[in-house]
Motif scaffolding. Structure first.
Motif, PDB file in Angstrom:
ATOM      1  N   UNK A 120      12.755   8.803  -7.865  1.00  0.00           N
ATOM      2  CA  UNK A 120      13.121  10.154  -8.293  1.00  0.00           C
ATOM      3  C   UNK A 120      11.997  11.160  -8.053  1.00  0.00           C
ATOM      4  N   UNK A 121      10.749  10.741  -8.244  1.00  0.00           N
ATOM      5  CA  UNK A 121       9.620  11.668  -8.205  1.00  0.00           C
ATOM      6  C   UNK A 121       8.807  11.560  -6.915  1.00  0.00           C
ATOM      7  N   UNK A 122       8.034  12.615  -6.662  1.00  0.00           N
ATOM      8  CA  UNK A 122       7.030  12.623  -5.609  1.00  0.00           C
ATOM      9  C   UNK A 122       5.702  13.034  -6.224  1.00  0.00           C
ATOM     10  N   UNK A 123       4.614  12.483  -5.698  1.00  0.00           N
ATOM     11  CA  UNK A 123       3.307  12.839  -6.220  1.00  0.00           C
ATOM     12  C   UNK A 123       2.806  14.123  -5.572  1.00  0.00           C
ATOM     13  N   UNK A 124       2.271  15.035  -6.411  1.00  0.00           N
ATOM     14  CA  UNK A 124       1.718  16.277  -5.896  1.00  0.00           C
ATOM     15  C   UNK A 124       1.332  17.214  -7.020  1.00  0.00           C
ATOM     16  N   UNK A 125       0.637  18.285  -6.679  1.00  0.00           N
ATOM     17  CA  UNK A 125       0.242  19.336  -7.627  1.00  0.00           C
ATOM     18  C   UNK A 125      -0.474  18.794  -8.862  1.00  0.00           C
ATOM     19  N   UNK A 126      -1.551  18.010  -8.695  1.00  0.00           N
ATOM     20  CA  UNK A 126      -2.264  17.490  -9.867  1.00  0.00           C
ATOM     21  C   UNK A 126      -2.916  18.600 -10.677  1.00  0.00           C
ATOM     22  N   UNK A 211       1.761   1.701 -13.914  1.00  0.00           N
ATOM     23  CA  UNK A 211       1.070   2.771 -13.198  1.00  0.00           C
ATOM     24  C   UNK A 211       1.931   3.221 -12.018  1.00  0.00           C
ATOM     25  N   UNK A 212       2.888   4.069 -12.304  1.00  0.00           N
ATOM     26  CA  UNK A 212       3.845   4.495 -11.280  1.00  0.00           C
ATOM     27  C   UNK A 212       3.220   5.352 -10.188  1.00  0.00           C
ATOM     28  N   UNK A 213       2.303   6.249 -10.541  1.00  0.00           N
ATOM     29  CA  UNK A 213       1.780   7.168  -9.533  1.00  0.00           C
ATOM     30  C   UNK A 213       0.930   6.441  -8.495  1.00  0.00           C
ATOM     31  N   UNK A 214       0.111   5.481  -8.918  1.00  0.00           N
ATOM     32  CA  UNK A 214      -0.673   4.690  -7.960  1.00  0.00           C
ATOM     33  C   UNK A 214       0.254   3.872  -7.070  1.00  0.00           C
ATOM     34  N   UNK A 215       1.267   3.280  -7.681  1.00  0.00           N
ATOM     35  CA  UNK A 215       2.243   2.491  -6.925  1.00  0.00           C
ATOM     36  C   UNK A 215       2.960   3.367  -5.899  1.00  0.00           C
ATOM     37  N   UNK A 216       3.360   4.570  -6.317  1.00  0.00           N
ATOM     38  CA  UNK A 216       4.057   5.492  -5.410  1.00  0.00           C
ATOM     39  C   UNK A 216       3.183   5.832  -4.204  1.00  0.00           C
TER      40      UNK A 216
END
Length: 265
Positions: A120-126, A211-216
């Motif tokens: 569902x999500x994408x990593x960005x804009x930290x 840890x979803x963001x690292x996995x993504x």
């Protein structure tokens, strides 16, 4: 591996700084802790402070027993469910999404929800602060905190309590590796990157790391770090658990969304 740290906590004139000093837990063993001058109450400092310690970082690898069900949660565990502006399992939009995610046992629900968030999500804009679950839900582009808050809300809508693990990743660069291996100099904030991930509370009382963001990022070829579903490598320093803390400084209460980096009050 054991690392030496020297963290300098700045304080503005006539002000104070909040920082959660690392403590021993299942991710790390803290030793030789020295705080100069001594720490004040509620993790607040009223003058510039230096924190020195050694941290033996530990890998955290867990599995979820297949036999656990939602009915196995105790009444006291259910009371830890959080609903606020950051995490909300009672939001109708969250409930609607959660109902589409299959699973009966605790292990099925957690794994299927984890995989749903990855899709569902994408990593960005930290950001330095903490994204809300609703921001992640609506924008679909978010950082590690947003990944965690959406996952937490979906799990809590099914009755699975969660908490945020907050801290730093050791930066993978030449300087950090040299300092860590040779111990010529202690590691500082310059060798650390802010990070957060989620833990799901199991009925047996254990916390299961997610840890979803690292996995993504790894699945997209954007990172070579390990970690994700049930596994956290020995590459991070934990400063606190949870979110929305109240500290009292100069006879006033201040709410902080995270206890992570030093925060000027």
């Amino acid at each position: 591996m054991t690392y030496s740290f020297e963290l300098k906590i700045p304080v503005k004139k006539a002000g104070a700084t909040a920082f959660s000093c690392p403590q021993s837990n299942e991710y790390q063993h803290i030793s030789k802790l020295a705080i100069t001058p001594p720490m004040q109450k509620n993790y607040t400092f009223i003058k510039p402070t230096t924190i020195k310690f050694e941290a033996t970082l530990l890998a955290n690898n867990k599995t979820i027993p297949n036999k656990l069900s939602l009915h196995d949660y105790s009444s006291s565990q259910k009371k830890t469910l959080v609903n606020d502006s950051y995490v909300n399992g009672l939001d109708p939009k969250i409930i609607s999404l959660s109902r589409k995610i299959k699973g009966e046992s605790v292990s099925e629900i957690i794994e299927n929800t984890y995989n749903f968030v990855l899709e569902y999500l994408q990593y960005g804009n930290p950001i330095d602060g903490l994204y809300t679950y609703n921001s992640a839900l609506e924008n679909k582009v978010t950082d590690c905190g947003g990944f965690s808050m959406l996952l937490a809300s979906l799990l809590q809508s099914r009755g699975i309590p969660t908490r945020l693990a907050v801290g730093f990743l050791l930066r993978k660069n030449f300087k950090t590796k040299v300092f860590a291996l040779t111990k010529l100099k202690p590691l500082t904030f310059e060798n650390l990157s802010m990070h957060a991930w989620l833990e799901a509370l199991l009925p047996n009382g254990q916390y299961f790391p997610l840890d979803t963001s690292i996995d993504w990022k790894r699945r997209k070829g954007l990172s070579q770090r390990s970690g994700g579903f049930g596994f956290i490598p020995a590459d991070r320093l934990v400063t606190s658990f949870g979110h929305s803390f109240t500290v009292r400084v100069h006879e006033k209460n201040t709410t902080l969304e995270l206890l992570q980096k030093p925060i000027q009050l």
